[in-house]
Design an enzyme around this catalytic site. Structure first.
Site: not given
Ligand code: ADP
Ligand code: MG
Length: 447
Positions: A98, A117, A119, A124, A278, A337, A341-342, A423
């Protein structure tokens, strides 16, 4: 009414007591051009993830600095190396991913689609996401907006994912073998998974649900490395667990190794899980890297690159030093970051600055990457959550597109975009998804 349900935090493994999964009262506006752009690039991302998973040297080189300091990635990498050394027994490959995006309004000009990102394991909400549009359609009709209700697009990613699982099962070629959902100890989101499971039963494909510890106790390989669990042959292992360190104790790591060594189709295999880190995402944004991974596919490369936000390495050296200094100087412009995940692991603002100050001269820095912070335009909505007061919130949304592909040997036999998920969360939460209790399910209203 529509079955958008989750088990409760108080009784996470009981189906006798359930509640609704959190959702927005109203669908959220999504620019149609960006929605279409996200669908149009999904098959390219499928190809890319598959290419990375097959490129041993790329993974080795890209993750070299990370695995020195991040134990979890190192452990996964060790299994990856071990199964390659033994020689893969698996010949059919199934990817379900996803790709998540926000709509960036940071620069001048119209909003832009920017990837958060991708996944590649345990993505899910394909199941509950298949049912959410019906909820929002009902709400709009009750509000006297039947035309708007009719414009909500149906989506059924659960079916799309199941078609991939079914294809992999078929190519595995043993009609009595089952699909095994590898599930967590705590199974609050079971109904999301059951939506996919039911699609398989409808096609007369048997499904079993097991945890790592069941595999540790009851799993074995025969001489041809066919996988058996409780005496049943397993054709496909679909992981909805195994993506964070807390999913593993020593026995679970042993079970993971057993699964990876087997002939069964793993969704994902361990190389594909590593392709979703990442660190890999950051490496892909370097000039020339996409071109090398997707030779002769200039258009796909351009479509993919257009979705990238700025991503920066924090590896030790001059480049990483400069990046760290820039982030410390303007932390509000970035997200820091780790390889997790999660949801709930990223660092922002003052916290980002403090952590980077502390680790800026230590190897620990290389377990993180830095990313430009995406700035979506907030909109007012109501987040409905059991036992939470109802109030209007400033919200931002994240669009996910599900991708599915199947490869047999070197031949790609299926490559599809399988549906979408929206979401939405209140702006005051920088991080976190639906399972983390921050975001809620939503439906795009295309404008
Ligand atoms: P995870 O693998 O924990 O889901 P993500 O990269 O999806 O990691 O980051 C988690 C959340 O953080 C995202 O759903 C988003 O809401 C916020 N986020 C992540 N990267 C960014 C970004 N570059 N700018 C703004 N918000 C971000
Ligand atoms: Mg995410």
């Amino acid at each position: 009414l529509e079955g958008v349900l989750m088990r409760t935090g108080a009784e996470p493994n009981a189906s006798e007591v359930v509640s609704y999964a959190p959702f927005t009262l109203l669908p959220s506006a999504v620019p149609r051009v960006l929605f279409e752009q996200a669908y149009a690039v999904q098959r390219d991302f499928n190809l890319l993830v598959d290419a990375i998973s097959r490129d041993k040297e790329f993974l080795e080189r890209t993750l070299a600095s990370t695995i020195k300091v991040d134990d979890f990635t190192a452990r996964l990498f060790r299994i990856h190396r071990q199964v390659l050394e033994e020689g893969l027994a698996q010949s059919v490959f199934l990817g379900i991913n996803r790709s998540d995006y926000m709509f960036d309004c940071g620069a001048a000009g119209p909003p832009a689609l920017k990837q958060i990102e991708i996944n590649t394991i345990a993505a899910s909400f394909s199941g509950l996401g298949s049912r959410t549009a019906a909820v929002h359609g009902r709400v709009l009709r009750v509000l006297g907006m039947p035309e708007e209700a009719a414009r909500l697009l149906p989506t059924n990613p659960a079916r799309g994912l199941a078609l991939g699982l079914a294809k992999a099962w078929e190519l595995y070629g043993s009609p009595s073998a089952v699909v095994m959902f590898l599930v967590e100890e705590v199974q609050r989101n079971i109904f999301d998974q059951r939506c996919i499971e039911n699609e398989l039963w409808d096609r007369n494909i048997g499904v079993i649900r097991r945890r790592f510890r069941d595999v540790f106790q009851q799993g074995s390989l025969d001489g041809a490395r066919r996988l058996y669990v409780d005496g049943q042959e397993v054709a496909v292992v679909y992981y909805r667990d195994g993506y964070v360190p807390s999913n593993y104790d020593e026995q679970n790591w042993e079970a993971r190794l057993l699964l990876e060594r087997s002939r069964a189709v793993k969704c994902p295999d361990i190389a594909t899980q590593l392709a979703g880190t990442k660190k890999v995402q950051q490496e892909l944004s370097r000039p020339g890297v996409l071109e090398k991974l997707l030779p002769g596919r200039a258009e796909a490369v351009a479509r993919i690159r257009a979705t990238f936000a700025g991503l920066y390495s924090l590896d030790l050296g001059e480049e990483g030093d400069k990046t760290a200094a820039r982030a410390i100087a303007s932390p509000e412009r970035f997200v820091l970051k780790p390889q997790r995940e999660g949801g709930g692991n990223n660092l922002y603002g003052e916290e980002l600055r403090q952590v980077l100050e502390r680790i800026k001269d230590s190897p620990e820095r290389t377990s993180y990457i830095l990313m430009d912070k995406i700035q979506p335009q907030p909109a007012v909505n109501y987040l409905l959550r059991a036992r939470s007061p109802l109030k209007a919130s400033e919200c931002i949304s994240e669009l996910g597109i599900f991708g599915v592909y199947v490869r047999q040997g070197t031949e790609l036999v299926l490559n599809e975009a399988a549906g979408h998920l929206l979401r939405t969360k209140a702006v005051e939460h920088a991080d976190g998804g639906v399972a983390a209790g921050v975001a809620v399910l939503d439906t795009p209203y295309l404008v």
